[in-house]
Design an enzyme around this catalytic site. Structure first.
Site, short mmCIF file in Angstrom:
data_model
loop_
_atom_site.label_atom_id
_atom_site.label_comp_id
_atom_site.label_asym_id
_atom_site.label_seq_id
_atom_site.Cartn_x
_atom_site.Cartn_y
_atom_site.Cartn_z
NE ARG A 76 -109.80 0.43 42.37
CZ ARG A 76 -110.48 -0.46 41.66
NH1 ARG A 76 -111.73 -0.75 41.96
NH2 ARG A 76 -109.94 -1.07 40.63
CB SER A 89 -101.46 2.15 35.75
OG SER A 89 -102.37 1.24 36.30
CG ASP A 139 -103.87 0.83 33.62
OD1 ASP A 139 -102.88 0.55 32.93
OD2 ASP A 139 -104.38 1.97 33.65
#
Length: 902
Positions: free
Chosen positions: A524, A588, A642
């Site tokens: 994203r 992450s 994350d």
């Protein structure tokens, strides 16, 4: 004349459909806890939960009490590739003084006959399970416990009603066994109603059979009902056979409009007036008597036998079912009629014989019609339970009237098919249902008990005791300390990586920030606008891009070029290509950071395998890819995990949030640690967020004692064998795979899917974690579980679905408990570091497993509470930790940087 006389006994289809609807309503009443006491159709649970599946084997004894004779049987069942069963029986008389005497005498007699049978068949040395067919209404609370509600047919034994008939038989057996069989070698495993026995016997030959009907001396029906509809028994899983005891239908007056004067007269003269009214209109025990009463009245009115009433016609019970059957025979019916009437001292003319035959036909036809209406109600209920428009099913059927009457079966079949055109019904005649059926129930109970043992054994390693969980908590605590110490950090399984995030939001953050989020199969790009002051808010715009497998597992250069291509698309889309915005990069994967904007990849997880990345600085790789493209420039301020993003997002809402937890595809925790405890970073002032990377907990073998063979299989088949062992027991990416390994094992043991491992079950990764969440949902009926399994190409029975649900539950519960044990170690550490008796703290949480699984979050919270009782932990759901969180970290880093500059 006869037609006019018996007009009320002829029932149209409309009347039968009405009877069907009335019976359906009574069934619902009988199943409800509050309405059952006043229901006439008692809908008694039989505790028979499964039909034969063809794998039953062994030798069984059965005794059968309830018909005109008492019987003992020996049944051998084998599954040597072609399932077969052998039956040997012996008949014993049922003397009147026994069936209308007292209870002790009855059960003594049964025990004596059974022991005589054991002796005759030379079975004394064998310990055989015993099934007890008892064809009277019983309230069962277990498969081997049943209290007699009322005697029916011609039985009336004193002192038995309201007592447990199994314990009475056991006592009698013990008393008599001592003489020649070692006491306790004959034990009653199952109490079975003959109707249930009929269904089970036919179910052995035809797996579609889920209804049993008896039309003989007495009449009754049973069928497989969904557990969720049976209020009288705990539990919602699976099905159970319900013994309807439909003979009492109408005892509350519901059929009064259909009962004739003859039905009333017959009832008044019976052993149980006002009871079993439906049975008295249908069953073989009463048909002959109904015919006698009709003939008597017609004779008295001068319509038959020249008005001469013989003594026989005045004698109750003189006309029996066998007479009715003989008189209705197709060809020799008339000559039979003449012979029977002559024997009764009635001297019939030709017209008399025709009229009497016609009376018999009307009476037996009404019986078949009423029976068909009630059976149609049961079939409709079954079809609706299964949510089918059309259903194929089999009805197992037994009983003298059905078997010996020349026209009965044909009439019944025809009317049932007319009343339920959307059910394709096969009628299967049961051979020795009550004897072999009891053995079948016993065999199925035996099989289920053996299966239960095997399933329990497979799932036992997943049940973690409080002591084991405490041990996991303590080991996690030890590993956390190792990871923080300079001399042990290199060998610690929990890496405790410093993030260089040294503060949580204080509300003064503001500006426009870009965030990138890479951590799964999607990538994203976000634009985040943060406002401070009274109108504090965070606005976000984002776009999602897919990462193809060939890029996830290609080269590092291809991966980062793809990322920059996605950023370019987004900046174009938002019209902000020229602005040099501060950027936070949520990455992450385990990184070793030397500062907030330097992150060296320790190792890929979650299915990524891009080459030339491990040991490299991911911020440099991103900067180089931006340079290669040479279209725009960005200020990369922070590389973020994350989990840290999750903590920051919740910290923006609640200043008490100092822990971040991810329970989704992966599993990880971060928390704010005192700088003085972090030996691998210079400085002792303030705090820094530590990314524990706890997924690697146990990679040094410290939790091998709780790893099962299934965990080892999942680990060996993964992209990174021997790594991230704790994550492989707790995260969504692997739970479905653990379930699949267990299902394969249970199938190999013949406990699931008829022992057939389908192609789809062999495929790795078929069992996604979302299926676990769906299957374990409390709102899902087993029917829907079966549908999910069918989507996965697994053709399951109702029993299979229960087992699959249980396996999913065991795996996800253990995952939540292990996660809770790890978290308890962290909150306890925080409490001790602060030196307080009681700690209040908030944990920011994200991840699909926590959010979507129906029980995970509850079990996790309960485990933390149990293992860290002095900590009051609030769980706060994070709103987009990896996107919004990255922007907030960038904003906090900018704020702290500006303060530092000043």
């Amino acid at each position: 004349q006869v037609d006019r006389y018996l007009y009320h006994m002829r029932l149209s289809d409309d009347v039968l459909l009405d009877v069907m609807a009335r019976f359906q309503a009574e069934m619902v009443k009988g199943l409800g806890r509050d309405t059952n006491p006043t229901a006439t159709v008692k809908m008694l649970p039989s505790f028979v939960r499964s039909l034969p599946d063809g794998t039953e084997k062994g030798e069984f004894l059965a005794v059968d009490l309830g018909g005109s004779q008492f019987r003992a049987h020996q049944v051998k069942v084998s599954d040597d590739g072609k399932q077969s069963s052998q039956l040997e029986s012996k008949f014993y008389p049922s003397p009147k003084e026994v069936i209308q005497g007292n209870g002790a005498e009855l059960f003594d007699y049964v025990a004596e006959c059974l022991l005589d049978f054991v002796e005759t068949k030379n079975l004394k040395h064998k310990k055989l399970p015993l099934g007890f067919t008892f064809s009277f209404p019983c309230k069962q609370t277990k498969l081997d416990k049943g209290v007699l509600l009322a005697w029916t047919k011609h039985f009336k034994v004193r002192g038995v009603q309201d007592t447990d008939v199994v314990s009475s038989l056991r006592k009698a057996l013990q008393k008599h066994q001592a003489s020649f069989v070692p006491a306790g070698d004959l034990d009653v495993l199952a109490l079975v109603n003959d109707t249930v026995g009929t269904m089970m016997t036919c179910g052995y030959d035809d797996p579609r059979c889920e209804v049993g009907v008896i039309i003989g001396t007495g009449t009754n029906a049973c069928y497989m009902e969904e557990m969720r509809h049976i209020d009288l028994v705990e539990g919602d899983e699976g099905r159970m056979c319900i013994n309807t005891e439909w003979g009492a239908f109408g005892d509350d007056g519901a059929l009064d409009d259909l009962r004739t004067e003859f039905d009333r007269e017959l009832d008044l003269g019976s052993l149980n007036p006002g009871k079993q009214l439906f049975e008295k209109m249908i069953s073989g025990l009463y048909l002959g008597e109904l015919v006698r009463l009709i003939l008597l009245k017609m004779t008295k009115e001068g319509l038959l036998f020249n008005g001469k009433v013989s003594t026989a016609l005045l004698t109750k019970g003189k006309i029996e079912m066998k007479h009715v059957s003989a008189m209705e025979k197709y060809k020799e019916g008339l000559s039979n009629t003449k012979e029977i009437l002559t024997e009764l001292n009635l001297f019939p003319s030709e017209e008399d014989c025709v009229a009497v035959q016609h009376v018999c036909t009307i009476v037996s036809f009404r019986s078949a019609n009423l029976c068909a209406a009630a059976l149609a109600a049961i079939l409709t209920r079954l079809r609706e339970n299964k949510k089918l428009l059309r259903m194929r099913t089999t009805v197992g059927i037994d009983g003298g009237l059905y078997k010996t009457h020349p026209q009965y079966a044909k009439r019944l079949h025809k009317v049932v098919r007319r009343l339920v055109p959307n059910c394709d019904v096969r009628f299967l005649l049961s051979l020795s249902g009550s004897g072999k059926g009891a053995a079948m129930v016993t065999a199925v109970a035996y099989r289920l008990a053996a299966q239960r043992k095997q399933i329990d054994a497979a799932l036992a390693p997943f049940l973690l005791s409080p002591e084991t969980l405490r041990e996991v908590k303590n080991k996690m605590r030890t590993e956390l300390e190792y990871g923080l110490k300079r001399e042990t950090q290199a060998s610690a399984s929990v890496k405790m990586l410093p993030t260089y995030v040294c503060g949580t939001p204080d509300g003064t953050e503001k500006g426009k920030f870009l965030a990138l989020d890479l951590g799964g199969t999607n990538f994203r790009v976000l634009l985040v606008k943060i406002r401070s002051g009274r109108r504090r808010s965070v606005q976000m715009y984002n776009k999602i891009f897919a990462i193809p497998l060939e890029i996830m597992q290609g080269t590092g250069e291809e991966l980062f070029d793809h990322i920059v291509q996605c950023i370019a698309d987004f900046l174009e889309y938002m019209g902000i290509k020229g602005a040099r915005l501060p950027l936070g990069f949520t990455f992450s994967f385990p990184c070793r950071q030397a500062s907030i904007d330097k992150g060296t990849l320790v190792g890929w997880t979650k299915g990524f395998k891009a080459t030339d990345c491990e040991g490299e600085d991911v911020v440099d790789m991103l900067r180089e890819a931006i340079r290669r493209r040479n279209e725009f420039d960005l200020d990369i301020v922070a590389v973020v995990n994350d989990t840290v993003g999750t903590m920051m997002t919740c910290g923006y809402e609640d200043p008490n949030c100092e822990i971040g937890l991810i329970a989704g595809t992966g599993s990880n925790v971060c928390y704010m640690e005192d700088m003085k405890n972090i030996e691998i970073v210079e400085g002792n002032e303030g705090k820094m967020c530590i990314n524990t990377e706890w997924g690697g907990f146990g990679d040094n073998g410290c939790i091998d004692n709780i790893r099962t063979k299934y965990d080892k299989e999942v680990d060996e088949g993964s992209l990174n064998p021997g790594k991230q062992r704790y994550e492989k027991m707790t995260s969504g990416m692997y739970l479905g795979e653990i379930v699949r390994q267990i299902l394969i094992d249970l199938t190999k043991q013949g406990l699931l899917f008829r022992g057939q491992i389908s192609e789809s079950l062999r495929k790795r990764g078929i069992f996604e974690t979302k299926f676990l969440s769906q299957i374990e949902s409390d709102r899902l009926a087993l029917l829907q579980v079966r549908r999910i399994l069918q989507q996965l190409g697994l053709d399951s029975t109702c029993e299979d679905s229960i087992i699959v649900k249980e396996v999913c539950g065991a795996v996800s519960k253990r995952a939540a408990q292990l996660c809770g044990a790890g978290l308890a170690a962290i909150v306890e550490k925080k409490r001790e570091d602060r030196g307080v008796e009681h700690l209040q703290i908030t944990v920011g949480v994200d991840g699909t497993l926590y959010k979507l699984h129906p029980h995970f979050s509850r079990v996790l919270r309960e485990t933390v509470k149990e293992l860290a009782p002095q900590c009051d932990v609030t769980f706060m759901l994070s709103e987009d930790g990896s996107g919004k969180g990255a922007a907030l970290i960038t904003a906090v880093a900018k704020r702290l940087h500006n303060v530092g500059q000043k």
